[in-house]
Every structure is written in C-alpha cells, then in structure tokens.
Design a protein around this motif. Structure first.
Motif, PDB file in Angstrom:
ATOM      1  N   TYR A 199      57.994   6.447 -14.804  1.00 14.11           N
ATOM      2  CA  TYR A 199      56.789   6.443 -14.544  1.00 14.11           C
ATOM      3  C   TYR A 199      56.284   5.280 -13.530  1.00 14.11           C
ATOM      4  CZ  TYR A 199      51.978   8.104 -15.853  1.00 14.11           C
ATOM      5  OH  TYR A 199      50.556   8.539 -15.588  1.00 14.11           O
ATOM      6  N   LYS A 230      43.558  -0.453 -19.067  1.00 18.11           N
ATOM      7  CA  LYS A 230      42.503   0.821 -18.420  1.00 18.11           C
ATOM      8  C   LYS A 230      42.104   1.948 -19.669  1.00 18.11           C
ATOM      9  CE  LYS A 230      45.989   4.254 -16.886  1.00 18.11           C
ATOM     10  NZ  LYS A 230      46.752   4.618 -15.725  1.00 18.11           N
ATOM     11  N   GLU A 338      41.510  18.359 -24.466  1.00 21.94           N
ATOM     12  CA  GLU A 338      42.640  18.068 -25.171  1.00 21.94           C
ATOM     13  C   GLU A 338      42.354  17.598 -26.788  1.00 21.94           C
ATOM     14  OE1 GLU A 338      45.670  14.756 -24.053  1.00 21.94           O
ATOM     15  OE2 GLU A 338      44.816  13.808 -26.070  1.00 21.94           O
TER      16      GLU A 338
END
Ligand code: FAD
Ligand code: EPU
Length: 342
Positions: A199, A230, A338
C-alpha cells in the motif's frame, strides 16, 4: 427454573455507537455466553422482538430508536489453539477489542494482523464486512469461526471459503444477515511471515522513517501513525470510519472517467475491474470539510462523515444522500454506504 436474563429496557445506546447518536433500544442484554443467546431465543417475549447483534458499534448508523432487543456481545478470552508447519492458530472471543487483540498477537511474536492495527470494534464483527486496511483483509489470516444460529439454536462452524469473503462483504451480509451471532474467531498466523508494504502510503511512511525491512511491530506502528494523522478519533468526533465503499467499476467505465478526469484515483483489481477512490470523488464535488446541520464531512478525509454534535441518524442520512446525488451527477457513479443502517 427459567433463567433470569439481565435485560434492561429503554436503554440508551449513545455510548455504544461511535457516531454518538442518541437512540434508545426497547431492550438490551449484555451477552457473556452462548447459553444466554439460547435463553433469549427461548424467552417468549424476547424471541418475538427484532434483534440487533452489537459489537463496538463502530460500523452502525442508528437512524431511529430500535424497537427490539440489542444483544451486546461481551464474551472475552484469547488462546493459542495449535500450530502446524505453516501457521500458529489463535482463537479470540467475539467481545475482545480488535486492536487489543492485534497488539496481543504482536506481543507473542505472531505477525499477520499488523496492517489491521487500530481498526475500532470487536473481534466478533471483524468477519461481517471482512475488515481491511493498508493492503490486507481479515480473510488473509482467517481460519474459521463459530456462531450461534438464531433459527435452530445450534452453534455452527464456518471456514474461510464458507464465509464467502469479498471486499467489505461476507455471507453475514447475505444469507446469514440477522440470523447468526459470531461467538469466536480463529486466525491462522503465518510462520513464514513477510511484511506486506504494497500500500503506497504505508511504504512511504516506512521510507520516511528510514525502515527498509520492517518487523511486524514496525508495520503496526506505521499504520497507527498514518491512521492517527488522518482518521478522526471517535472518542473526540463521532464517526463510523469510511461512510461509503469504494465503488468497483468496469475497465470501460474507468477509462471513460479517466478521459474526462485525468486525476481520477483508481486501482486495478485481479478480475480486470477497477476500484475508484470514493474519497477523491466526494472531495472533487467540494464536500470535504463541509457541514450540513449537525452532520459534516471530515476535513482530512472526505470519505468520513462526522457528527459535529447532536446529529441524529436522519441528519447523517440526509448528508449522505446529498453527497450520493452530487457524485452521481458529476461522475455517474453510485456510492453505497458501508455502515449498517439500523
Ligand atoms: P458493530 O458496529 O457493533 O456492528 C457492525 C455489524 O456487525 C452490525 O451489522 C452488527 O449487527 C454486526 N455484528 C457485530 N458483532 C457481531 C457478532 N458477534 N456476530 C454477528 N454480527 C455481529 N473498517 C474497515 O474494514 N477498515 C478500516 O480501516 C476501518 N477503519 C475505521 C476507522 C474508524 C475511525 C471507525 C469508527 C470505523 C472504521 N472501520 C473500518 C469500521 C469498523 O471499525 C469495522 O467495521 C468493525 O469491524 C466494526 O466492529 P464493531 O464491533 O464496532 O461492529
Ligand atoms: N482521497 C482524496 N480526498 C479525500 C480522501 C481520499 O483525494 O478526501 C484520495 C487519496 O488521495 C488517495 C485515495 O483517495 O489517493 C484513497 O484514500 P485513502 O488511502 O485514505 O483510502 P480510502 O480508499 O479512503 C480505504 C478504506 C479504509 C482503509 C484505507 C486504508 C474503504 C471504504 N475504506 O479508505 O477503511 O482504512 O483504505 O486501507 O475501503 C473503513 O472501511 O471504515 C475504512 C476506514
């Protein structure tokens, strides 16, 4: 003699959902054993109520008071159950805190779950949407689980294939939706552990720290550092993490979008389709940092909707619908939520 269950009525759920929505449950039962689920199933009154199996409440949106029975899974316990040439097998009870469990595996020297550090919630909910982060999904280290079947009253076992894991998906979102309570999960943690740093943002974080061959502990620390930067801490700002899934589109759709929007963020999938970064789509519609009533879009991550204080579930839904409409109008792409709406 009938077992008396410690059921509480008109129970406030604000502390038990990370969005911090003020909603009440008609009935609430802290569940510390599978037997309690059997007793609730055979209770004439409780058995007739709609059911909500609750973990850490970090992937839920309470849209109104819940007119049923909340079964709050609180079983604890972690144990090594065996090993073979390839893996160590570790079983954790549904009510164990996910991040605490990941840290415990690392303390034992078992790698495999480090990329999933700091995901809120409990072990029992982790298979429901096959939690994923930083290039790893639960299914990569999942061995099996046991669950209570509300239809039959039996406990059953499912292996990796049986769970039908997909991106933020499993059998528990389909056939077994609302029909099963996961009791414990067993993980196969690899003996030939290798760091997974594919990633981009994780690779970058490790490079910045000057680490080229990270240990599992170092990967965990790097993930924790990125996430702390974040994502909002639910203890401070109510949220449920990503509010929408990253949409999967065909190559043709992605190519057409890329032509019109050369900055489009997309990732090729193994089957030839593409995953689009929903956060980028929402950001491009100008929603980042915006507020609508008591609901808002997080300043540092447009995919995260937040409770700015006193938001109702309906406030959050209203904001979500406005975002979906804008993304559809600008990109022709449908965003699917989600979290589970209750
Ligand atoms: P809950 O919210 O309590 O429940 C979620 C669903 O699972 C509900 O449908 C519930 O009925 C069902 N359920 C819960 N426990 C059981 C059980 N034992 N048996 C059967 N059904 C059950 N998710 C990711 O995948 N990746 C991330 O990186 C990520 N980051 C997040 C960051 C933040 C700040 C937040 C707030 C959330 C994030 N999430 C992420 C979402 C969430 O943490 C996960 O979905 C987590 O697994 C939810 O666990 P929970 O115990 O809180 O489940
Ligand atoms: N982006 C923007 N603007 C934004 C947000 C994102 O342009 O406001 C762009 C970023 O620049 C980046 C891309 O979108 O290029 C992807 O962003 P990020 O790496 O933050 O990941 P994400 O797709 O937003 C997903 C998961 C997260 C998971 C991270 C890390 C989903 C729905 N979300 O987020 O999971 O932690 O990747 O793997 O798949 C969750 O499910 O609740 C969750 C937080």
């Amino acid at each position: 003699m009938a077992t008396v269950l410690p059921v509480q009525y008109d129970f406030l759920l604000k502390r038990f959902n990370t969005f911090g929505i003020e909603a009440k449950a008609k009935a609430y039962l802290p569940v510390t054993s599978a037997d309690m689920l059997s007793h609730a199933k055979s209770d004439d009154f409780l058995a007739r109520l709609p059911r909500l199996v609750l973990g850490g409440g970090s992937n839920l949106l309470l849209t109104e008071d819940f007119p049923g029975l909340v079964l709050h899974m609180q079983m604890t316990g972690v144990q090594v159950t065996g090993e073979d040439e390839t893996a160590v097998y570790v079983k954790a009870a549904a009510g164990e805190n996910w991040h605490g469990f990941v840290q415990w595996t690392l303390q034992q020297g078992f790698g495999g779950l480090e990329n999933l550090s700091l995901i809120p919630g409990n072990v029992g909910a982790a298979p429901i949407q096959n939690i994923g982060a930083y290039g790893v999904e639960l299914k990569d280290c999942f061995h099996s689980l046991t669950a209570f079947d509300f239809n039959t009253g039996n406990v059953f076992t499912l292996d990796n294939a049986g769970c039908r894991f997909g991106y933020r998906d499993s059998i528990f979102k389909h056939e077994l939706r609302e029909n099963a309570a996961i009791l414990d999960v067993t993980f196969a943690l690899p003996k030939n552990w290798q760091a997974n740093t594919q990633y981009g943002e994780l690779a970058q974080e490790l490079a910045t720290q000057g680490i080229s061959a990270p240990t599992a502990r170092q990967v965990s620390d790097a993930v924790i550092a990125i996430r702390t930067r974040k994502l909002p801490d639910p203890a401070v700002v109510g949220n449920a993490g990503s509010f929408f899934k990253n949409p999967i589109v065909t190559k043709a759709v992605r190519d057409a979008l890329l032509e019109r929007h050369p900055q489009l963020v997309s990732y090729p999938q193994a089957d030839g389709s593409y995953k689009l970064a929903a956060g980028w789509l929402i950001d491009q519609c100008g929603w980042k940092g915006k507020t609508r009533g008591a609901a808002g879009v997080y300043e540092k991550q447009a995919l995260v909707l937040v409770n700015r204080g006193g938001a109702t579930g309906k406030d959050i839904v209203g904001l979500a619908v406005a975002i979906q409409e804008d993304v559809m109008a600008k990109f022709g792409v449908k965003l699917e939520p989600e979290p589970v709406f209750v």
